[in-house]
Enzyme design. Structure first.
Site, short mmCIF file in Angstrom:
data_model
loop_
_atom_site.label_atom_id
_atom_site.label_comp_id
_atom_site.label_asym_id
_atom_site.label_seq_id
_atom_site.Cartn_x
_atom_site.Cartn_y
_atom_site.Cartn_z
CE1 TYR A 50 2.41 -7.73 5.22
CE2 TYR A 50 1.46 -7.11 3.11
CZ TYR A 50 1.56 -6.93 4.47
OH TYR A 50 0.82 -5.96 5.09
CG ASP A 81 9.16 -8.37 0.18
OD1 ASP A 81 9.87 -7.72 0.97
OD2 ASP A 81 7.91 -8.31 0.17
C1 LIG Z 1 4.46 -5.13 5.22
C2 LIG Z 1 5.01 -5.92 4.09
C3 LIG Z 1 4.58 -5.69 2.77
C4 LIG Z 1 3.51 -4.69 2.43
O1 LIG Z 1 3.91 -3.40 2.71
P1 LIG Z 1 2.90 -2.17 3.04
O2 LIG Z 1 3.82 -1.04 3.24
O3 LIG Z 1 2.11 -2.56 4.25
O4 LIG Z 1 2.01 -2.02 1.85
C5 LIG Z 1 5.18 -6.43 1.77
N1 LIG Z 1 6.12 -7.37 2.04
C6 LIG Z 1 6.54 -7.62 3.29
C7 LIG Z 1 7.58 -8.65 3.52
C8 LIG Z 1 6.00 -6.91 4.36
O5 LIG Z 1 6.41 -7.19 5.61
#
Ligand SMILES: *Cc1c(COP(=O)(O)O)cnc(C)c1O
Length: 427
Positions: A133, A216
């Site tokens: 990301y 993630d």
């Molecule tokens: C959107 C996203 C983030 C960041 O999240 P926010 O809520 O925008 O701070 C992190 N990792 C992934 C895979 C994302 O899609």
């Protein structure tokens, strides 16, 4: 939370209740809140102690000054440390992934940065998959190195790349964290979590502490991928996406085992990166329909992907349900993922101009970044979410000017397809 509340509604006899059932009431006792069916919003900064002795005991537990006695209830102190809307939400979130504990944050980025700052110290290395990301990438490339943290990236889906990055990193000092994002965005390339865990275990044999393996899980979790079962230590989420699910809230979460989570909780209390009670309340509401929404999005995405696959103006569809038998990702997919999810990318015949013509012609799908909401969203990774990735690197990780990423919503699938059909005529 009281023990009475903790054990409420988790099973009937010896039947363990499923997460979607527990989302309606788990962890909340209406009789503590005037009989309200729904948990109220505890919009308060601080909590009254009945007696000074209680305040002392609550702080001892919150600051880890002593062990919790059997059946002792950690009390509410101050909303940076704990709040009922966050605690109940966290108990419910933890159920989906089978985690000991969950912590909710003001954004996905605050969850990720707080977790990384918990485990990284100057001189340590973080090894991570690519692409990640955009915000995470900025943190890894531009901010953490200012604190003396070494960074080693490897491209998801390239055989041997993860092993080489780990070799390179451990030659220079300890590795504290391995962070992977799988499936990768926007290419849907996979990282094998079990293989990653084996590597992390081998690194752990010749340094003081085994590196923490963080995944993630924003793209497929918590319904379609359960990283803890494959050896992950921590799960990171942007709850802004599928879990929030209505494109109306920004939030994040970290989940994992008790010991690691106690450390993350301590860091969150001091950095103050927790979510607020209102966000907690909105997310509890979202969790009640999480399975319904993600199931509908997953089914709709399959119809849309099949339509695109057969369309003469579409060159390639990067959908996890279409992996070829000889694709090494296929075996990982079958072992690690429970469905292809609802977000994927495809390439139109042409380049940026053709992709833009399609995006500009959409009538139902909205042209916006983000994903996982009830509405269908489409965007152009090369010039939008991944625009700070250099063109050569974009090419190396499979992002092309003709690529469009789509997050399929819960609309009627035939309407989404009709929209894409008329937009493709403009290409
Ligand atoms: C959107 C996203 C983030 C960041 O999240 P926010 O809520 O925008 O701070 C992190 N990792 C992934 C895979 C994302 O899609």
């Amino acid at each position: 939370m009281s023990d009475e509340r903790e054990y409420r509604h988790r099973r009937i006899g010896d039947k363990v209740l499923r997460p979607e059932t527990l989302m309606m009431g788990y962890g909340y006792d209406p009789h503590l809140s005037e009989g309200a069916v729904k948990c109220p919003i505890f919009q308060t900064s601080t909590f009254v102690f009945k007696r000074a002795e209680d305040g002392k005991a609550f702080f001892e537990l919150a600051y880890g000054l002593r062990e919790r006695e059997p059946r002792e209830v950690p009390g509410l102190i101050y909303s940076r440390i704990n709040n009922p809307d966050l605690e109940i939400l966290e108990d419910r979130l933890a159920i989906w992934d089978g985690a000991d504990a969950a912590l909710v944050f003001s954004s996905g980025m605050s969850a990720i940065s707080t977790a990384l700052l918990t485990f990284l110290r100057p001189g340590d290395a973080i090894v991570h998959s690519e692409p990640v990301y955009g915000g995470t990438e900025y943190l890894l490339l531009n901010i953490l190195p200012q604190f003396g943290i070494r960074r080693y990236g490897f491209t998801a889906g390239v055989p041997g790349a993860m092993e080489s990055a780990v070799e390179e990193a451990r030659a220079e000092g300890p590795i504290s964290v391995v962070l992977i994002e799988t499936p990768a965005n926007p290419t849907n390339a996979l990282v094998d979590i079990q293989a990653c865990r084996r590597l992390v275990d081998s690194v752990g044999q010749d340094q003081a502490r085994r590196p923490v393996l963080a995944v993630d899980n924003t793209f497929l979790g918590p319904l379609w991928q359960r990283p803890l079962e494959h050896g992950a230590d921590l799960i990171l989420y942007s709850l802004t996406k599928y879990v929030g699910g209505h494109s109306d809230v920004i939030a994040g979460a970290v989940l994992g085992g008790k010991e690691n989570m106690e450390q993350v909780a301590g860091m969150r209390t001091i950095l103050g990166t927790m979510a607020d009670p209102w966000t907690g309340w909105l997310l509890m509401r979202s969790l009640e329909t999480l399975k319904l929404r993600m199931t509908s999005q997953m089914k709709n995405a399959r119809y849309v992907a099949e339509f695109l696959l057969d369309h003469p103006k579409v060159r390639k569809v990067r959908y996890l349900g279409f992996l070829d038998d000889d694709d090494p990702d296929r075996e990982i997919y079958q072992r690690q993922c429970l469905s292809p999810g609802g977000t994927f990318s495809f390439e139109v015949d042409g380049g940026e101009a053709e992709a833009f013509r399609l995006l500009n012609a959409l009538k139902i799908a909205k042209l916006a970044v983000s994903l996982g909401g009830t509405e269908t969203l489409a965007q152009h990774p090369a010039s939008m979410t991944h625009s700070d990735v250099k063109p050569e690197h974009q090419k190396a990780i499979g992002i092309t000017p003709a690529m469009i990423r789509i997050s399929v919503g819960v609309e009627h699938p035939e309407d989404i397809i009709a929209d894409l059909e008329q937009a493709l005529e403009q290409v």
